[in-house]
Enzyme design. Structure first.
Site, PDB file in Angstrom:
ATOM      1  N   LYS A  81     -29.220  18.004  97.951  1.00  0.00           N
ATOM      2  CA  LYS A  81     -28.983  16.641  97.277  1.00  0.00           C
ATOM      3  C   LYS A  81     -27.086  16.963  97.144  1.00  0.00           C
ATOM      4  O   LYS A  81     -26.767  17.585  97.569  1.00  0.00           O
ATOM      5  CB  LYS A  81     -28.806  17.865  95.596  1.00  0.00           C
ATOM      6  CG  LYS A  81     -28.481  16.552  93.892  1.00  0.00           C
ATOM      7  CD  LYS A  81     -29.144  17.676  92.975  1.00  0.00           C
ATOM      8  CE  LYS A  81     -28.052  16.702  91.807  1.00  0.00           C
ATOM      9  NZ  LYS A  81     -29.263  16.979  90.908  1.00  0.00           N
ATOM     10  N   SER A 156     -31.791  14.746  87.261  1.00  0.00           N
ATOM     11  CA  SER A 156     -31.080  13.926  87.631  1.00  0.00           C
ATOM     12  C   SER A 156     -30.907  14.207  89.597  1.00  0.00           C
ATOM     13  O   SER A 156     -31.503  13.483  91.041  1.00  0.00           O
ATOM     14  CB  SER A 156     -29.253  14.372  88.114  1.00  0.00           C
ATOM     15  OG  SER A 156     -29.307  15.620  88.321  1.00  0.00           O
ATOM     16  N   SER A 180     -32.597  18.532  85.192  1.00  0.00           N
ATOM     17  CA  SER A 180     -32.717  18.224  86.626  1.00  0.00           C
ATOM     18  C   SER A 180     -33.515  18.571  88.355  1.00  0.00           C
ATOM     19  O   SER A 180     -33.941  18.074  88.669  1.00  0.00           O
ATOM     20  CB  SER A 180     -30.938  17.950  86.992  1.00  0.00           C
ATOM     21  OG  SER A 180     -30.814  17.012  86.282  1.00  0.00           O
TER      22      SER A 180
HETATM   23  N1  GLN Z   1     -30.568  14.753  82.279  1.00  0.00           N
HETATM   24  C1  GLN Z   1     -29.504  15.427  81.834  1.00  0.00           C
HETATM   25  C2  GLN Z   1     -28.255  15.079  81.785  1.00  0.00           C
HETATM   26  O1  GLN Z   1     -28.483  13.916  82.114  1.00  0.00           O
HETATM   27  C3  GLN Z   1     -29.856  16.772  83.003  1.00  0.00           C
HETATM   28  C4  GLN Z   1     -28.978  16.310  83.569  1.00  0.00           C
HETATM   29  C5  GLN Z   1     -28.651  18.078  85.047  1.00  0.00           C
HETATM   30  O2  GLN Z   1     -29.703  18.679  84.814  1.00  0.00           O
HETATM   31  N2  GLN Z   1     -28.498  17.086  85.662  1.00  0.00           N
HETATM   32  O3  GLN Z   1     -27.292  15.660  81.992  1.00  0.00           O
END
Ligand code: GLN
Length: 482
Positions: A81, A156, A180
């Site tokens: 990532k 994400s 995420s």
């Molecule tokens: N979807 C969550 C956010 O937008 C989690 C993101 C993540 O785990 N990096 O913060």
């Protein structure tokens, strides 16, 4: 090459290289061809690190030709990532502000994969600074779900889940701050693991919310994810929050029977808003675990309803502080037109950050500002303690907790992108584990009528990933393996 690249696992890729059915170099070339022809629609990759992967492949091939013992991930093609920095390879965090950023060092997790023989194919698309649940917040365009291109892969770490699902990498690394890793794993039908906070070094992970950020693996199977985690886990002197706790041989733990394990089913995770097909799949998993000899225990995690607001206060507060370093001076984009220093700071940030990142910086700055700190940030930290107690009490009664990973299967691109609140609710079942610091994984457990993957979440005590993998493996065996 006679190998079917889509079917390769961590173990089978290594074995093929070790037994010289294929050279590491031709394996890498095979994956690059596949990426070139198949990643156009999915758009999981942002940058390819061909030179680096081929140099590593040459090293592995030389060892194999000499008959030397190969390291545990020798020749395994993986991808990372783009929130993890890679020496000499562009690392953008999905943001325009880091469009041309070439880091001078490697993230520890990446260095450990490479030291174990893996080939780093490239960097994967993600929501900007890991903020999002659909991968639509990437400054480089969205990732599409390889199981259905009209749908999001989740976020994400959308690129990390999609690459494994599409077979353009054997395994990948992602990061999980509020879900995420687990949420995109569920949407794409792959295994995703968030380890205990501190299990994997965060050195070289571009920070979103430091007390919530975790690095973890994606794989086609529980045993692939376990091999990846074992490689990257363990104390790192470069991250003072990385824990000095021995890392078990998860592969040996995985096969142990689950008979006699106590499985908690929290009523708060099966209420209103849960899609009927997701509910049915996860309930079927629980029945299968009972049939395998687990004791199913109904439990309650009473503060669950406060998890989303708590998360969005703490995560935005920490993000507003972490993102202060992007000022046009130290890293990345610098605005060209400014006449004064403060205008340069402001313009660089305005031009470099996307809408969601700006929204979070504003929310977090507000929550931390004098006069509001006690009402918001401090209050949220207190609720975080209550959530931790919920789990401490639950784990006195049970060994693992099983829930849906997400309330629905993958949604359509554009479906929630104009409604940040609806998007935030996609994480309703995942954020709590990040706040509490316990490990969690998502395992594919079924498909909707439309053929969309459904994921089941397994949560265990701090540093008890071994039990999590055992339960995950039992679910995989019951749901996928036939
Ligand atoms: N979807 C969550 C956010 O937008 C989690 C993101 C993540 O785990 N990096 O913060």
């Amino acid at each position: 090459m006679s190998l079917d690249l889509n079917l390769l696992t961590v173990q089978s890729a290594r074995t093929a290289v070790e037994q010289r059915q294929v050279t590491a170099a031709s394996l890498a070339e095979g994956f690059y061809k596949k990426i070139e022809s198949e990643d156009k629609d999915v758009h999981a990759f942002l940058t390819l690190s061909k030179e680096r992967a081929l140099a590593q492949a040459a090293k592995i091939d030389a060892m194999a030709d000499k008959g030397e013992a190969l390291p545990p991930l020798a020749g395994v093609p993986v991808a990372i990532k783009d929130v993890m920095v890679t020496k000499g390879v562009r690392s953008t965090a999905g943001s325009k502000i880091l469009e041309n950023f070439i880091p001078p060092y490697d993230c520890t997790a990446v260095a450990r994969l490479e030291a174990a023989g893996a080939l780093i194919l490239g960097k994967l698309n993600c929501d900007e600074f890991a903020m999002g649940s659909s991968n639509e917040n990437s400054a480089y365009g969205p990732v599409r779900n390889p199981r259905d291109l009209s749908r999001v892969p989740g976020g994400s770490s959308g690129g990390s889940a999609a690459a494994v699902a599409a077979g353009t990498a054997v395994a990948t690394l992602g990061s999980d701050t509020g879900g995420s890793i687990r949420q995109p794993a569920a949407f794409c039908g792959v295994v995703g693991v968030m380890p205990t906070y501190g299990r994997v070094s965060r050195y070289g992970l571009i920070a979103f919310a430091s007390s919530l950020d975790h690095i973890g693996p994606f794989g086609k199977s529980v045993s692939d994810a376990a091999l990846m985690l074992r490689t990257i886990a363990g104390r790192d002197p470069l991250d003072s929050t990385s824990a000095d706790v021995p890392v078990p041989d998860y592969t040996a733990e995985i096969g142990k029977p689950v008979k006699g394990l106590r499985i908690g089913v929290p009523k708060e995770y099966f209420g209103e808003g849960l899609d009927a097909e997701v509910r049915a799949s996860v309930e079927a998993v629980i029945q299968k675990l009972a049939a395998a000899g687990c004791e199913v225990v109904n439990i309650s995690l009473p503060h669950t309803k406060y998890a989303i607001p708590t998360y969005y206060l703490i995560a935005t507060a920490e993000a507003s502080s972490n993102l202060a370093r992007f000022d046009g001076v130290r890293y990345g984009h610098r605005s060209k037109e400014s006449k004064t220093l403060s205008a340069m700071y402001r313009r660089s940030r305005d031009e470099g950050f996307g809408a969601e990142v700006k929204r979070r910086i504003m929310l977090g700055t507000y929550a931390l500002s004098a006069g509001y700190y006690d009402a918001y940030y401090l209050k949220a930290q207190r609720v975080r303690t209550l959530l931790t107690r919920d789990f401490e009490q639950a784990f006195q009664q049970v060994d693992a907790i099983v829930t849906p990973t997400t309330p629905t299967p993958a949604f359509k691109l554009g479906e929630k992108s104009d409604d940040p609140l609806a998007m935030y609710l996609a994480d309703i079942f995942t954020v709590t584990a990040d706040l509490v610091g316990i490990p969690g994984m998502s395992v594919p457990c079924g498909k909707s009528k439309e053929g969309l993957p459904i994921g089941c979440q397994v949560l265990t005590k701090h540093f008890d990933e071994a039990t999590m993998f055992r339960v995950g493996h039992a679910i995989e065996h019951a749901c996928v393996a036939h």
